[in-house]
Design a protein around this motif. Sequence first.
Motif, PDB file in Angstrom:
ATOM      1  N   GLN A   1      24.954  17.334  -1.322  1.00  0.00           N
ATOM      2  CA  GLN A   1      23.925  16.900  -2.248  1.00  0.00           C
ATOM      3  C   GLN A   1      22.959  15.974  -1.525  1.00  0.00           C
ATOM      4  N   VAL A   2      21.663  16.216  -1.688  1.00  0.00           N
ATOM      5  CA  VAL A   2      20.638  15.393  -1.070  1.00  0.00           C
ATOM      6  C   VAL A   2      20.187  14.321  -2.047  1.00  0.00           C
ATOM      7  N   GLN A   3      20.057  13.124  -1.556  1.00  0.00           N
ATOM      8  CA  GLN A   3      19.529  12.022  -2.365  1.00  0.00           C
ATOM      9  C   GLN A   3      18.288  11.454  -1.695  1.00  0.00           C
ATOM     10  N   LEU A   4      17.287  11.186  -2.491  1.00  0.00           N
ATOM     11  CA  LEU A   4      16.047  10.583  -2.012  1.00  0.00           C
ATOM     12  C   LEU A   4      15.881   9.239  -2.698  1.00  0.00           C
ATOM     13  N   VAL A   5      15.629   8.210  -1.916  1.00  0.00           N
ATOM     14  CA  VAL A   5      15.477   6.873  -2.463  1.00  0.00           C
ATOM     15  C   VAL A   5      14.168   6.276  -1.966  1.00  0.00           C
ATOM     16  N   GLU A   6      13.273   6.002  -2.915  1.00  0.00           N
ATOM     17  CA  GLU A   6      11.984   5.402  -2.571  1.00  0.00           C
ATOM     18  C   GLU A   6      12.078   3.878  -2.589  1.00  0.00           C
ATOM     19  N   SER A   7      11.210   3.263  -1.834  1.00  0.00           N
ATOM     20  CA  SER A   7      11.090   1.807  -1.830  1.00  0.00           C
ATOM     21  C   SER A   7       9.686   1.434  -1.394  1.00  0.00           C
ATOM     22  N   GLY A   8       9.340   0.178  -1.629  1.00  0.00           N
ATOM     23  CA  GLY A   8       8.051  -0.316  -1.160  1.00  0.00           C
ATOM     24  C   GLY A   8       7.006  -0.500  -2.231  1.00  0.00           C
ATOM     25  N   GLY A   9       7.299  -0.093  -3.446  1.00  0.00           N
ATOM     26  CA  GLY A   9       6.324  -0.283  -4.506  1.00  0.00           C
ATOM     27  C   GLY A   9       6.161  -1.751  -4.856  1.00  0.00           C
ATOM     28  N   GLY A  10       5.155  -2.026  -5.659  1.00  0.00           N
ATOM     29  CA  GLY A  10       4.937  -3.410  -6.068  1.00  0.00           C
ATOM     30  C   GLY A  10       3.580  -3.592  -6.692  1.00  0.00           C
ATOM     31  N   LEU A  11       3.230  -4.851  -6.888  1.00  0.00           N
ATOM     32  CA  LEU A  11       1.950  -5.235  -7.490  1.00  0.00           C
ATOM     33  C   LEU A  11       1.021  -5.735  -6.384  1.00  0.00           C
ATOM     34  N   VAL A  12      -0.149  -5.128  -6.295  1.00  0.00           N
ATOM     35  CA  VAL A  12      -1.127  -5.549  -5.302  1.00  0.00           C
ATOM     36  C   VAL A  12      -2.492  -5.631  -5.972  1.00  0.00           C
ATOM     37  N   GLN A  13      -3.397  -6.294  -5.291  1.00  0.00           N
ATOM     38  CA  GLN A  13      -4.767  -6.364  -5.780  1.00  0.00           C
ATOM     39  C   GLN A  13      -5.570  -5.175  -5.275  1.00  0.00           C
ATOM     40  N   ALA A  14      -6.615  -4.857  -5.988  1.00  0.00           N
ATOM     41  CA  ALA A  14      -7.499  -3.784  -5.557  1.00  0.00           C
ATOM     42  C   ALA A  14      -8.005  -4.064  -4.147  1.00  0.00           C
ATOM     43  N   GLY A  15      -8.011  -3.021  -3.335  1.00  0.00           N
ATOM     44  CA  GLY A  15      -8.444  -3.170  -1.954  1.00  0.00           C
ATOM     45  C   GLY A  15      -7.319  -3.414  -0.978  1.00  0.00           C
ATOM     46  N   ALA A  16      -6.156  -3.715  -1.501  1.00  0.00           N
ATOM     47  CA  ALA A  16      -5.008  -4.002  -0.641  1.00  0.00           C
ATOM     48  C   ALA A  16      -4.358  -2.706  -0.155  1.00  0.00           C
ATOM     49  N   SER A  17      -3.373  -2.905   0.711  1.00  0.00           N
ATOM     50  CA  SER A  17      -2.619  -1.783   1.265  1.00  0.00           C
ATOM     51  C   SER A  17      -1.153  -1.913   0.895  1.00  0.00           C
ATOM     52  N   LEU A  18      -0.469  -0.789   0.933  1.00  0.00           N
ATOM     53  CA  LEU A  18       0.952  -0.759   0.593  1.00  0.00           C
ATOM     54  C   LEU A  18       1.558   0.444   1.295  1.00  0.00           C
ATOM     55  N   THR A  19       2.787   0.289   1.749  1.00  0.00           N
ATOM     56  CA  THR A  19       3.475   1.407   2.380  1.00  0.00           C
ATOM     57  C   THR A  19       4.757   1.712   1.617  1.00  0.00           C
TER      58      THR A  19
END
Length: 119
Positions: A1-19
Amino acid sequence: QVQLVESGGGLVQAGASLTLSCAASGRTFSPVDMGWFRQAPGKEREFVASITWRGGSTNYADSVKGRFTISRDNAKNTVYLQMYSLTPEDAAVYSCAARSTWNVPYNYWGQGTQVTVSS
């Protein structure tokens, strides 16, 4: 069984970057490609970007082309989504997906990670 786990989300201001990261685990993980999708409240899920697992060929939705970059680390079974110049319209739950065969729907999905962009 394959599991995918995301991370890195959050609250940022417009114009910012996120990975965002998506780590895959499973006894045998050998997808043909992986993708990122997003769903905002009241909207349908939409394609964001995809990358082939072997060759690294990428594909982007027009709305993110030039601002988002998808990449993968095969050794770590991880796919990334670098997001630049974020706008409130990018706010959504971002999910990664993988498929083991071409020309079929993605058959493995993560639980999603929330991205919120304040104006």
